[in-house]
Scaffold this active site. Structure first.
Site, PDB file in Angstrom:
ATOM      1  N   HIS A 115     -66.133 -15.089  36.829  1.00 22.83           N
ATOM      2  CA  HIS A 115     -66.366 -16.515  36.586  1.00 22.83           C
ATOM      3  C   HIS A 115     -66.548 -16.832  35.113  1.00 22.83           C
ATOM      4  O   HIS A 115     -66.395 -17.984  34.703  1.00 22.83           O
ATOM      5  CB  HIS A 115     -67.568 -17.012  37.414  1.00 22.83           C
ATOM      6  CG  HIS A 115     -68.902 -16.545  36.930  1.00 22.83           C
ATOM      7  ND1 HIS A 115     -69.601 -15.531  37.548  1.00 22.83           N
ATOM      8  CD2 HIS A 115     -69.682 -16.952  35.908  1.00 22.83           C
ATOM      9  CE1 HIS A 115     -70.759 -15.348  36.932  1.00 22.83           C
ATOM     10  NE2 HIS A 115     -70.818 -16.193  35.926  1.00 22.83           N
ATOM     11  N   ASP A 145     -66.280 -11.015  42.055  1.00 18.62           N
ATOM     12  CA  ASP A 145     -66.685 -11.685  40.813  1.00 18.62           C
ATOM     13  C   ASP A 145     -66.702 -10.720  39.635  1.00 18.62           C
ATOM     14  O   ASP A 145     -67.635 -10.689  38.847  1.00 18.62           O
ATOM     15  CB  ASP A 145     -68.048 -12.360  40.976  1.00 18.62           C
ATOM     16  CG  ASP A 145     -68.343 -13.315  39.819  1.00 18.62           C
ATOM     17  OD1 ASP A 145     -67.386 -13.794  39.192  1.00 18.62           O
ATOM     18  OD2 ASP A 145     -69.536 -13.550  39.529  1.00 18.62           O
ATOM     19  N   GLY A 217     -75.776 -16.834  30.386  1.00 22.12           N
ATOM     20  CA  GLY A 217     -75.267 -16.007  29.292  1.00 22.12           C
ATOM     21  C   GLY A 217     -75.359 -14.531  29.579  1.00 22.12           C
ATOM     22  O   GLY A 217     -74.711 -13.720  28.932  1.00 22.12           O
ATOM     23  N   ASN A 218     -76.198 -14.159  30.567  1.00 20.71           N
ATOM     24  CA  ASN A 218     -76.308 -12.757  30.982  1.00 20.71           C
ATOM     25  C   ASN A 218     -75.194 -12.331  31.938  1.00 20.71           C
ATOM     26  O   ASN A 218     -75.020 -11.137  32.203  1.00 20.71           O
ATOM     27  CB  ASN A 218     -77.642 -12.497  31.682  1.00 20.71           C
ATOM     28  CG  ASN A 218     -78.754 -12.092  30.734  1.00 20.71           C
ATOM     29  OD1 ASN A 218     -79.733 -12.805  30.594  1.00 20.71           O
ATOM     30  ND2 ASN A 218     -78.604 -10.954  30.071  1.00 20.71           N
ATOM     31  N   SER A 219     -74.469 -13.304  32.497  1.00 18.36           N
ATOM     32  CA  SER A 219     -73.420 -12.971  33.463  1.00 18.36           C
ATOM     33  C   SER A 219     -72.452 -11.939  32.904  1.00 18.36           C
ATOM     34  O   SER A 219     -71.891 -12.133  31.826  1.00 18.36           O
ATOM     35  CB  SER A 219     -72.625 -14.227  33.839  1.00 18.36           C
ATOM     36  OG  SER A 219     -73.230 -14.909  34.880  1.00 18.36           O
ATOM     37  N   LEU A 282     -56.012  -2.127  56.854  1.00 13.71           N
ATOM     38  CA  LEU A 282     -56.166  -1.009  57.783  1.00 13.71           C
ATOM     39  C   LEU A 282     -56.258  -1.495  59.220  1.00 13.71           C
ATOM     40  O   LEU A 282     -55.794  -0.829  60.133  1.00 13.71           O
ATOM     41  CB  LEU A 282     -57.420  -0.198  57.437  1.00 13.71           C
ATOM     42  CG  LEU A 282     -57.527   0.360  56.013  1.00 13.71           C
ATOM     43  CD1 LEU A 282     -58.800   1.189  55.888  1.00 13.71           C
ATOM     44  CD2 LEU A 282     -56.306   1.164  55.646  1.00 13.71           C
ATOM     45  N   GLY A 283     -56.912  -2.659  59.418  1.00 17.25           N
ATOM     46  CA  GLY A 283     -57.068  -3.184  60.764  1.00 17.25           C
ATOM     47  C   GLY A 283     -58.365  -2.788  61.426  1.00 17.25           C
ATOM     48  O   GLY A 283     -58.418  -2.618  62.648  1.00 17.25           O
ATOM     49  N   VAL A 284     -59.452  -2.631  60.645  1.00 16.32           N
ATOM     50  CA  VAL A 284     -60.749  -2.280  61.210  1.00 16.32           C
ATOM     51  C   VAL A 284     -61.751  -3.386  60.894  1.00 16.32           C
ATOM     52  O   VAL A 284     -61.660  -4.053  59.866  1.00 16.32           O
ATOM     53  CB  VAL A 284     -61.269  -0.930  60.669  1.00 16.32           C
ATOM     54  CG1 VAL A 284     -60.321   0.186  61.025  1.00 16.32           C
ATOM     55  CG2 VAL A 284     -61.497  -0.991  59.158  1.00 16.32           C
TER      56      VAL A 284
END
Length: 605
Positions: A115, A145, A217-219, A282-284
């Site tokens: 983001h 993210d 600002g820490n993101s 995978l289908g799980v």
């Protein structure tokens, strides 16, 4: 670098002298020991800060054009820039001015939050030595993210990944980055919680919760342990003050490591680049309780998918994929997202001597009715449970909590419709011949529809009929929990009578039959249906009439009236939630079908 064990010993020495247990030390001796411990702790933090901050960068995205027109790039140490996104996952990109990141590879790869750079026309980073470099965006992964940037190699030292699975509540962590544009900042705290759910885009992910002071600002900055290893990536906070004092959340390093490795390997040609629509599959479907240091329990293996063709079955416990331990659903999600259709992988299952090899398929975009396999769990004849069946029921429910939020174990709570609904569903599963483990597992399906309705209300009955019609299409992939809430809170007469009637039928083992009778479109109104219920269900008519007159289940009625608005924020009837999404209006079968099928696809990997 010193470890947390050394720190703990120093703190203990600061409070007790040898041989003392409860008596305080002399003032001088205690003060000296405490000061020594504090200085050791100070040196530890200084050592970690010095080493880690050399690897941390400030991320400066620009939202103007590349020629500099209307640029939104934040200036150095701009503490007044807008940082809207950090207060929640859905803020406008124009307000994401600065963030943080860290070098994870000496080849110049930098990890930050997706983001922070989303929508930017250019991205710059400021290194520890104040040098500002333009960075290439290698890739972004909205589902986690996370983003990877690249600068020229050997411009900054690299951090090492830690193992987020080793974190425990109370583990000491340090958050680093550029809060409010103030670069090279360090804050200290502890891990407050693990596996906290939170929204990322249109999916749910899990996060580390920390009380370390992280701010706008820490993101994208690192959350490190006392060995200076990255155990999380600062992501977002919940705060009432739009600043310090909130609750911080970080992406676990075990997830981030897989996602970052996938983006780097794709850039370097280790795997073939994938088109946006060519996601692996995978289908799980993992069980809901599939994290916490255990193997991944497979709730469902969808028919005709790569996993089904390879022989995987519901109830299998997935341990490793291509030799990598998968101990949480989000880790499995990251591993699958980094695969490509056609790629061969090896899966180790708990209790299986030989690994399973399968080829990843292409993720479908629509639900396939064949996936339900087992069909709906249709009600069977409501006969009393045998002694063996009662034992199976107890084994299935003994470790479950009541879903009403009362805090009691389910097996000890009989005073609400939530507990009774669980018992009714579990009893039906046991009658169908399922084991205790299978019964418990089926109570937590991929899609849970929680409905509040009034049998006296035509709209409520139509919603209940709609959900009953949908169940055969999805089989064990969908479960419907029924709750009671009046359409008119100022007139409870009819609502109260239908609840008493259906609960008396439940106590006689005829709950589903009573439910179908009240929904039957036979031209009778609800009063007429109650009048014939004793005869149709073979109930004692005198006892039935007495139960209606005295409102035999009044305690449960009052509890439902209170719980719906307070615990579930239900303000009207009918009301429906599908996997937490509220449907306030437009409760048609088409809209429900679209949402249920989207929810199934989102839970499958």
């Amino acid at each position: 670098m010193r470890t947390g064990i050394v720190l703990l010993l120093l703190l203990l020495l600061a409070t007790r002298s040898p041989g003392q247990t409860t008596q305080p030390q002399a003032d001088g001796e205690g003060t000296a020991a405490a000061l020594k411990a504090a200085k050791s702790l100070e040196r530890l933090y200084q050592s970690i800060g010095g080493e880690v901050l050399a690897c941390v960068v400030q991320v400066l995205p620009s939202f103007g054009d590349r020629r500099g027109n209307e640029s939104d790039t934040a200036e150095s140490d701009d503490p007044l820039g807008a940082f809207e996104h950090f207060f929640g996952p859905n803020a406008s990109p124009r307000n994401r001015r600065t963030g943080s990141g860290f070098v994870i590879d000496k080849r110049g790869f930098i990890v930050t939050s997706a983001h922070v750079v989303s929508g930017a026309t250019a991205v710059f980073v400021r290194l520890h030595d104040d040098a500002v470099l333009e960075a290439e965006v290698v890739g972004t992964n909205e589902a986690s993210d996370l983003a990877v940037l690249r600068i020229p190699p050997d411009r900054a030292p690299a951090l090492q990944w830690g193992d987020s699975a080793k974190l425990r509540r109370g583990s000491i962590v340090l958050a680093m980055g550029s809060p409010f544009g103030l670069r090279n900042s360090v804050s200290q705290g502890i891990v407050s919680g693990l596996g906290r759910p939170g929204p990322v885009g249109n999916r749910q992910a899990v996060f580390i919760q920390t009380d370390a002071a992280i701010n706008p600002g820490n993101s994208g900055g690192p959350l490190v342990n006392l060995d200076g290893e990255v155990v999380g990536i600062n992501a977002w906070i919940i705060t009432p003050t739009r600043g310090i004092g909130g609750v911080g959340f970080a992406v676990p390093s075990n997830l981030a490591r897989e996602v970052v490795a996938g983006m780097v390997n794709e850039l370097l040609g280790a795997v073939a680049p994938a088109k946006a629509s060519a996601l692996a599959w995978l289908g799980v479907i993992p069980a809901r309780e599939a994290s916490g240091g255990r193997d991944i329990l497979l709730y469902h293996v969808l028919a005709g998918t790569p996993a089904a063709r390879a022989g995987l079955r519901p109830g299998d416990r997935l341990r490793t994929v291509n030799g990598k331990r998968v101990d949480a659903t989000v880790v499995l999600q990251a591993v699958v997202e980094n695969l490509r259709p056609g790629q061969t992988l090896t899966i180790e299952l708990a209790g299986h001597a030989e690994p399973v090899t399968l080829t990843a398929g292409r993720r479908p975009v629509r639900f396939d009715p064949a996936w339900r396999v087992d069909g709906a769990l249709q009600p069977v004849e409501e006969s009393p449970l045998s002694k063996i069946q009662r034992r199976t029921l107890r084994q299935a429910l003994i470790k479950r909590d009541c879903p009403c939020g009362c805090g009691r174990a389910l097996y000890d709570c009989f005073g609400c419709s939530a507990a009774k609904s669980e018992f009714s569903e579990a009893e039906n599963l046991v009658r169908l011949g399922l084991s205790a483990a299978q019964t418990s597992q089926r109570l937590d399906p991929p899609v849970l529809a929680l409905v509040w309705a009034d049998y006296t209300d035509p709209h409520g009955r139509e919603l209940l009929r709609t959900l009953d019609r949908l169940k055969p299409r999805y089989g064990s992939l969908l479960r419907v929990r029924r709750r009671y809430f009046p359409v008119n809170p100022n007139d409870l007469g009819g609502w109260r009578q239908t609840i008493n009637a259906i609960e008396m039928a439940r106590s006689a083992g005829h709950y589903e039959s009573a439910h179908r009778l009240l929904l039957d479109e036979n031209g009778m109104d609800w009063q007429q249906k109650l009048a014939i219920m004793p005869e149709v269900l073979d109930l004692d008519s005198k006892d039935f009439e007495q139960g209606l007159a005295e409102s035999r289940y009044e305690q449960q009625i009052q509890k439902d009236l209170t719980a719906a608005p307070t615990s579930f924020q239900v303000g009207r009837s009918p009301s429906l939630r599908v996997n937490g999404i509220v449907f306030e209006e437009g409760l048609g079968i088409k809209k429900l079908t679209e949402h249920i099928e989207r929810a199934i696809l989102e839970t499958a990997f």
